[in-house]
Each structure stands twice: as structure tokens, then as C-alpha cells.
Design a protein around this motif. Structure first.
Motif: not given
Length: 254
Positions: A5-34
Motif C-alpha cells: 500500500s502506498l497509503g490508504s484512507g479518506s485522503r488518498g489510496n493507492a496499491t502497487v502489485i509487482d510480478y517479476q518486476q512488472q507492476c500495476l497500480l490500483v488507484d492513484c488518489g495522491f498527486s504524481r509527486k507523492v
């Protein structure tokens, strides 16, 4: 396969899943910088991101999607309803997805699952890798349905919502209309519903459960631990809770 989890709550949510160094991001509720800063904390190169999966249009899940994807020149996947609400229908990086139509992304199978939430065509996701391990991500839903229980049964890991305590919500700072929305069938899971979900789909192969989207105003982390510990057959201190402003550790499925 591993996830964090890159952060979870009412102010932003994002989860990264990594399989053999290829990644998916589920949601991006934060700024690009964060997001980029938090990926670095996990020792990930942003170039490893291959796509973003969007659950729904609410800002704490979607506000950073377009900017991040345009910067990295990667596609983002969302339902037609979500894309229409976000004005993405003509965006060249948007790909339309539908409930129960399986995608292959980053070497994984991705199953979108429709859920009851007050958004336009919201989806949640179950990811499977070729080795047969299955991760279910489930947040922002107001009630449990047979459809959800069917598709999240057999998961080896779950990241789920424990948004609020019903009593704390009723005496909390939200106005009556917002309290009714959160507690309704199209709102958010409370602690008891979260525990019920785990209990109903628990099986010997379920090795990891993380609870997130915990309200800072209408919940208490001790209550979440106390309710989940009996169904997970562990002590309250062993229950894993995600945080709003902190990247989690990596959780592996192997």
C-alpha cells in the motif's frame, strides 16, 4: 507476486502489485509527486509501472491517475461509467473495462468485480499470477453481496476495507446526510462487515489480510484489531492495518 500500500484512507489510496518486476497500480488518489516518492521508498523504478487500474471516480482514488499516466505514458483502465464521470472518454490512454471480463496485464490475470458503492459503475479487482496465487483488493463498498463473496473466495491474500465503527460514526462530526451515505448499502464497510467478509470467505489458503481505508474521524484502530483478530485466529497486535500517510511493507504471495 507481492503487493504494498502506498497509503490508504479518506485522503488518498493507492496499491502497487509487482510480478517479476512488472507492476500495476490500483488507484492513484495522491498527486504524481507523492506517488513517485512512495514508489522510491519501495525501491521501485517508476518505469516498472505498466498500467493503472481505477476502481471509481472519487478523488481519494482517482485524482492523480491522468497526470501520472501522462507523465509515464502508460495506459489506465476504468469502467465506462468512471471514465464518463472523469471526462476520460476521449483520452488516448484510457482503456474501457467491464465487470467479469478478465484482462492480462503485467503477466497477471485481472478480474474486475462490480461492487455496491455510490459511484458510476465502480469496480474492484482480483489479481492472479501464473503460479495460481490470488490477491483480492476490495474497498469502497457499502454491503456484501453473493457476487462479491463468490469472486473473492479462494484468495490467498486480501486487502479490504474497515472504514468505520457504526457507533462512532453516529456520534462523529459528519452531518446526518453524510453519516447516512457512509452507513448505507452503497457507502463503506464498517468493522463488523469487514470481519464478516473475512469469516465467510476464510479458508486454509488465506495467508494474509490487510485492512485499510480506516476513517480517521469515525473509527478506532484498536476496535478494528479486536474484531478481526478472532476471525484471523491471531492476537490483536498481529492484525495488519494500513496507514494513510505511510507506505506499507511488501507482502508476498509464494
Amino acid at each position: 507476486m507481492r503487493y504494498a500500500s502506498l497509503g490508504s484512507g479518506s485522503r488518498g489510496n493507492a496499491t502497487v502489485i509487482d510480478y517479476q518486476q512488472q507492476c500495476l497500480l490500483v488507484d492513484c488518489g495522491f498527486s504524481r509527486k507523492v506517488i513517485l516518492e512512495r514508489l522510491t521508498q519501495l525501491n521501485l523504478d517508476p518505469a516498472q509501472l505498466t498500467a493503472v487500474l481505477v476502481t471509481h471516480e472519487h478523488g481519494d482514488h482517482a485524482k492523480g491517475v491522468q497526470t501520472l499516466c501522462e507523465t509515464l505514458q502508460i495506459p489506465f483502465y476504468a469502467s465506462f461509467g468512471t471514465a464518463r464521470k472523469m471526462d476520460w472518454l476521449s483520452h488516448p490512454l484510457w482503456h474501457c473495462i467491464r465487470s467479469e471480463e478478465v484482462l492480462t496485464l503485467a503477466g497477471m490475470q485481472v478480474l474486475p468485480v462490480v461492487v455496491p458503492h455510490d459511484a458510476q459503475e465502480p469496480l474492484q479487482y482480483v489479481m492472479s499470477n501464473p503460479e495460481g496465487f490470488k490477491l483480492g483488493i476490495l474497498s469502497d463498498l457499502g454491503s456484501l453481496t453473493p457476487h462479491i463473496l463468490q469472486h473473492y473466495a479462494g484468495c490467498h491474500a486480501l486487502q479490504i476495507e474497515a472504514n468505520h465503527d457504526p457507533q462512532l460514526l453516529q456520534v462523529g462530526p459528519y452531518p446526518p446526510s453524510l453519516r447516512a451515505r457512509v452507513a448505507g448499502n452503497y457507502g463503506h464497510l464498517n468493522n463488523h462487515q469487514c470481519a464478516e467478509l473475512v469469516q465467510r470467505i476464510h479458508w486454509p489458503g488465506l495467508k494474509r489480510v490487510t485492512a485499510g481505508h480506516i476513517s480517521e474521524k469515525n473509527n478506532n484502530r484498536t476496535l478494528v484489531r479486536q474484531l478481526l483478530a478472532p476471525v484471523l485466529n491471531c492476537t490483536p497486535d498481529e492484525v495488519t492495518l494500513l496507514e494513510q500517510d505511510k507506505v506499507s511493507e511488501w507482502y508476498s504471495l509464494a
